[in-house]
Design a protein around this motif. Structure first.
Motif, PDB file in Angstrom:
ATOM      1  N   GLU B 235     -30.850 -10.773  25.459  1.00 47.80           N
ATOM      2  CA  GLU B 235     -31.659 -11.082  24.283  1.00 47.80           C
ATOM      3  C   GLU B 235     -33.112 -11.314  24.682  1.00 47.80           C
ATOM      4  O   GLU B 235     -34.043 -10.850  24.028  1.00 47.80           O
ATOM      5  N   THR B 236     -33.314 -12.024  25.792  1.00 47.63           N
ATOM      6  CA  THR B 236     -34.670 -12.330  26.223  1.00 47.63           C
ATOM      7  C   THR B 236     -35.469 -11.067  26.522  1.00 47.63           C
ATOM      8  O   THR B 236     -36.577 -10.896  26.044  1.00 47.63           O
ATOM      9  N   TYR B 237     -34.855 -10.192  27.317  1.00 49.99           N
ATOM     10  CA  TYR B 237     -35.635  -9.045  27.779  1.00 49.99           C
ATOM     11  C   TYR B 237     -35.519  -7.828  26.882  1.00 49.99           C
ATOM     12  O   TYR B 237     -36.205  -6.835  27.077  1.00 49.99           O
ATOM     13  N   GLY B 238     -34.621  -7.867  25.923  1.00 48.68           N
ATOM     14  CA  GLY B 238     -34.475  -6.719  25.035  1.00 48.68           C
ATOM     15  C   GLY B 238     -33.913  -5.506  25.747  1.00 48.68           C
ATOM     16  O   GLY B 238     -34.199  -4.375  25.389  1.00 48.68           O
ATOM     17  N   VAL B 239     -33.140  -5.763  26.785  1.00 53.33           N
ATOM     18  CA  VAL B 239     -32.486  -4.673  27.497  1.00 53.33           C
ATOM     19  C   VAL B 239     -31.151  -5.230  28.002  1.00 53.33           C
ATOM     20  O   VAL B 239     -31.033  -6.440  28.232  1.00 53.33           O
ATOM     21  N   ARG B 240     -30.129  -4.380  28.066  1.00 56.01           N
ATOM     22  CA  ARG B 240     -28.834  -4.905  28.483  1.00 56.01           C
ATOM     23  C   ARG B 240     -28.883  -5.318  29.958  1.00 56.01           C
ATOM     24  O   ARG B 240     -29.317  -4.545  30.813  1.00 56.01           O
ATOM     25  N   VAL B 241     -28.502  -6.546  30.237  1.00 56.24           N
ATOM     26  CA  VAL B 241     -28.562  -7.067  31.609  1.00 56.24           C
ATOM     27  C   VAL B 241     -27.150  -7.406  32.063  1.00 56.24           C
ATOM     28  O   VAL B 241     -26.370  -7.983  31.324  1.00 56.24           O
ATOM     29  N   LYS B 242     -26.808  -7.004  33.258  1.00 56.15           N
ATOM     30  CA  LYS B 242     -25.494  -7.297  33.836  1.00 56.15           C
ATOM     31  C   LYS B 242     -25.642  -8.427  34.846  1.00 56.15           C
ATOM     32  O   LYS B 242     -26.568  -8.420  35.662  1.00 56.15           O
ATOM     33  N   VAL B 243     -24.785  -9.414  34.794  1.00 54.51           N
ATOM     34  CA  VAL B 243     -24.807 -10.491  35.788  1.00 54.51           C
ATOM     35  C   VAL B 243     -23.646 -10.287  36.749  1.00 54.51           C
ATOM     36  O   VAL B 243     -22.527 -10.023  36.324  1.00 54.51           O
ATOM     37  N   TYR B 244     -23.911 -10.381  38.025  1.00 59.63           N
ATOM     38  CA  TYR B 244     -22.874 -10.200  39.041  1.00 59.63           C
ATOM     39  C   TYR B 244     -22.717 -11.467  39.855  1.00 59.63           C
ATOM     40  O   TYR B 244     -23.645 -12.281  39.956  1.00 59.63           O
ATOM     41  N   GLU B 245     -21.557 -11.610  40.426  1.00 56.79           N
ATOM     42  CA  GLU B 245     -21.340 -12.750  41.305  1.00 56.79           C
ATOM     43  C   GLU B 245     -20.794 -12.209  42.615  1.00 56.79           C
ATOM     44  O   GLU B 245     -19.874 -11.400  42.620  1.00 56.79           O
TER      45      GLU B 245
END
Lengths: 362, 272
Positions: B235-245
């Motif tokens: 939502e913040t960046y207006g682009v889909r972001v993937k979080v990895y661990e």
């Protein structure tokens, strides 16, 4: 990562070396210091015996000794010689020194304040304003005093207009100052042209033109004191805050982040430089190049630290202008205007410096 | 205990154009806050407001319980340092001289730094591992070294809080690491830090609290582990972001990368 930073820790030897290099930039070596102070004094003395009437150095020393230090010396010289040395050459050399010192330190101050090595003390329009004031007095057939007063007044008026124009939201951004300076200069230049256009071509126009070219000719023992005193006051003001120029030259926002009241400081600097340059223009006309070239030369000599740079510009500037004024007096029977010579000597010198440093200042 | 910084219902606009509104933020002493958000969302503006350079349209900012409006520039400089993003010096001062400039708020108008000030500047540089730069010209050192010198200069002001505006922009991996390590050391020393960043991963690395902004104001505020979710970041960046661990023997590392598909919200403005 950890290992990288550990390896770059300096060895004690390096540390000692750094310490030495640093102290060198902060304090000038004795030789440099002696040279810097000695040079203007030497040129001052030379200018007392050089001229159309050559007076041998020994006699000059004796005249100075008897009249200034009241030494019991036998008078072996004519009254004319005494007048030439004490009433003509000495005031002129002192004034040349003061003007050179004043313009140079103003130039260094503005270059620091505008964080730009390309500005001169006249960037806020003081010379155009003062030129117009002088021309106005000449057209109105004013006395020498009138010319000087109007020139001084209009120099200050021009800078005041520049300052007020550039002020937005209680701040004076550097870009606004430069732009308003250009506008105000243009305004007074055109007013000056108007005066020239309408001036009597027999005597007024040449007088205006000659005055604008700059000369030490109007300096006398009587008007020396007020002029030199005001220039000295301006220089002292700039010298007192000289370290702040280092901080200010990093940019307004950064200087503020280091707790500096940049508006107050800019105000002080503008007041000091305006006093200096309007007095200079009022007494000697427009003498260009000194305020631009000398700070550069000094930066090459002693580095950019304003604590050392500012006093250095004083000495070098004084020596330079006394030197050039000597040439102006000697080169031809009809004195060559100083403004022409400072540019004639300064421009080629600046060109050489530009080539040598490839534009990478100091 | 009053918060180190407290921003309450702050709203800012450049003329008619509103930058953000209704921002509330409390920063406790010794905390690190990372401001994340797209270009032009007003991160730097918020820093400038907290530093007192810009005035809010409405709302108030307090530092140690004092309204920033009532504080003089010198007072602010003694307790708040600011490391700016872009930097250019017109004159080739030595790095030591640049660091020493940080003493300005502690000196009178006519004063220059004393021997003690110089020693302080030097010891700060030594401590940061950049003592070797002291005599080098500030204009001739690398971008990373310059950033470290600027941090040293800010430390020379002896502030209790430092604002960093994108401290790692333009820096390569090693220099990013150096700067981040310096920042986390400062946190351990008890300094309060507010920084903006274009690298969300840095928030995890510094294990800081995160304030995520979009073009209206805060989207989320909280510890990195909690608020740095795929949803919030997207939502913040207006682009889909993937979080990895990623896990190895010693620790768990979080990181995120953008996917090259704009979300519906950011359509058309995915790049700037």
């Amino acid at each position: 990562m950890r290992t990288t930073t550990n390896t770059i820790k300096p060895t004690p030897v390096q540390k000692q070396k750094n310490l030495n290099e640093q102290t060198e930039t902060e304090k000038l070596s004795c030789t440099k210091m002696a040279l810097l102070i000695g040079l203007p004094l030497l040129f001052f003395f030379i200018s007392l015996f050089l001229g159309r009437h050559f007076i041998d150095p020994l006699t000059v020393l004796k005249i100075l000794g008897q009249k200034l230090l009241s030494l019991p010396l036998e008078t072996t010289w004519t009254d004319t010689m005494e007048t030439v040395v004490l009433r003509i050459r000495m005031p002129r050399a002192i004034m040349a020194g003061a003007v050179g010192a004043g313009l140079s330190i103003s130039g260094a101050a503005f270059q620091g304040m505008f964080h730009n090595p390309l500005v001169s003390p006249f960037v806020l329009g003081v010379s155009s304003g003062a030129g117009f004031g002088a021309a106005l007095a000449i057209v109105m057939e004013g006395s020498m005093l009138m010319i000087q007063l109007l020139a001084f007044l209009f120099g200050i008026i021009a800078v005041t207009i520049t300052y007020c124009t550039s002020r937005i939201y209680k701040t004076t951004p550097i870009l606004m100052l430069v732009l308003s300076g250009i506008v105000v200069s243009a305004l007074f230049q055109s007013l000056l042209s108007l005066l020239k256009y309408t001036a009597d071509t027999e005597d007024k126009l040449p007088a205006i033109v000659f005055w604008l070219m700059g000369s030490m000719g109007s300096v006398s023992l009587e008007n020396l004191l007020p002029a030199v005193a005001s220039i000295a006051a301006g220089c002292l003001g700039l010298l007192l805050i000289r370290w702040r120029f280092n901080v200010l030259s990093m940019g307004d926002q950064e200087a503020r982040s280091m707790g500096m009241n940049t508006e107050l400081l800019k105000g002080i600097i503008i007041v000091c430089t305006t006093i200096i340059s309007s007095v200079v223009v009022a007494f000697c006309g427009i003498i260009g190049w000194v305020g631009l070239v000398i700070p550069h030369l000094c930066r090459m000599l002693v580095g950019p630290d304003h604590r050392v740079l500012m006093p250095t510009t004083l000495c070098v500037g004084a020596a330079y202008l006394i030197f050039v004024d000597n040439i102006a007096r000697i080169i031809s029977p009809a004195e060559v205007p100083l403004g022409i010579l400072t540019a004639l000597v300064g421009a080629p010198f600046f060109m050489i410096m530009l080539r040598k440093t490839r534009g990478g200042w100091g | 205990m009053t918060a180190k910084v407290s921003v309450s219902s702050a709203c800012f606009s450049y003329g008619e154009k509103e930058v953000w509104r209704d921002i509330n933020l409390n920063v406790e002493k010794g905390e690190t806050i990372c401001l994340l958000g797209p270009n032009g969302c007003g991160k730097t503006t918020l820093l400038n407001c907290i530093h007192g350079d810009l005035a809010l349209k409405s709302g108030d900012i307090y530092i140690d319980g004092r309204n920033i409006k009532t504080m003089a520039v010198t007072e602010i400089a003694r307790s708040v340092g600011y490391v700016f993003q872009e930097h250019r010096a017109p004159f080739p001062y030595s790095s030591l001289e640049v660091v020493r400039m940080g003493r300005a708020p502690h000196l009178g108008l006519f004063q220059a730094p004393s021997r003690d000030d110089t020693e302080l500047a030097r010891s700060i540089m030594e401590e940061m591992g950049i003592g070797y730069l002291a005599a080098k010209r500030y204009t001739n050192i690398s971008g990373g070294e310059r950033q470290l010198v600027l941090i040293a200069r800010t430390l020379c002001q002896q502030p209790e809080m430092i604002l960093f505006d994108e401290p790692t922009s333009h820096l390569d991996f090693k220099n990013q690491a150096l700067v981040l390590r310096t920042i986390s050391r400062l946190t351990r020393k008890g300094l309060t830090i507010i920084m903006t960043s274009h690298f969300p991963n840095h928030a995890w690395l510094l294990s800081s609290r995160v304030a995520m902004m979009d073009n209206n104001g805060f989207v989320a505020l909280g510890p990195a582990e909690e608020v740095m979710t795929e949803e919030n970041l997207s939502e913040t960046y207006g682009v889909r972001v993937k979080v990895y661990e990623a896990k190895d023997d010693h620790k768990t590392v979080n990181f995120c990368t953008p996917e090259f598909v704009p979300t519906s919200k950011g359509e058309g403005v995915d790049d700037d």
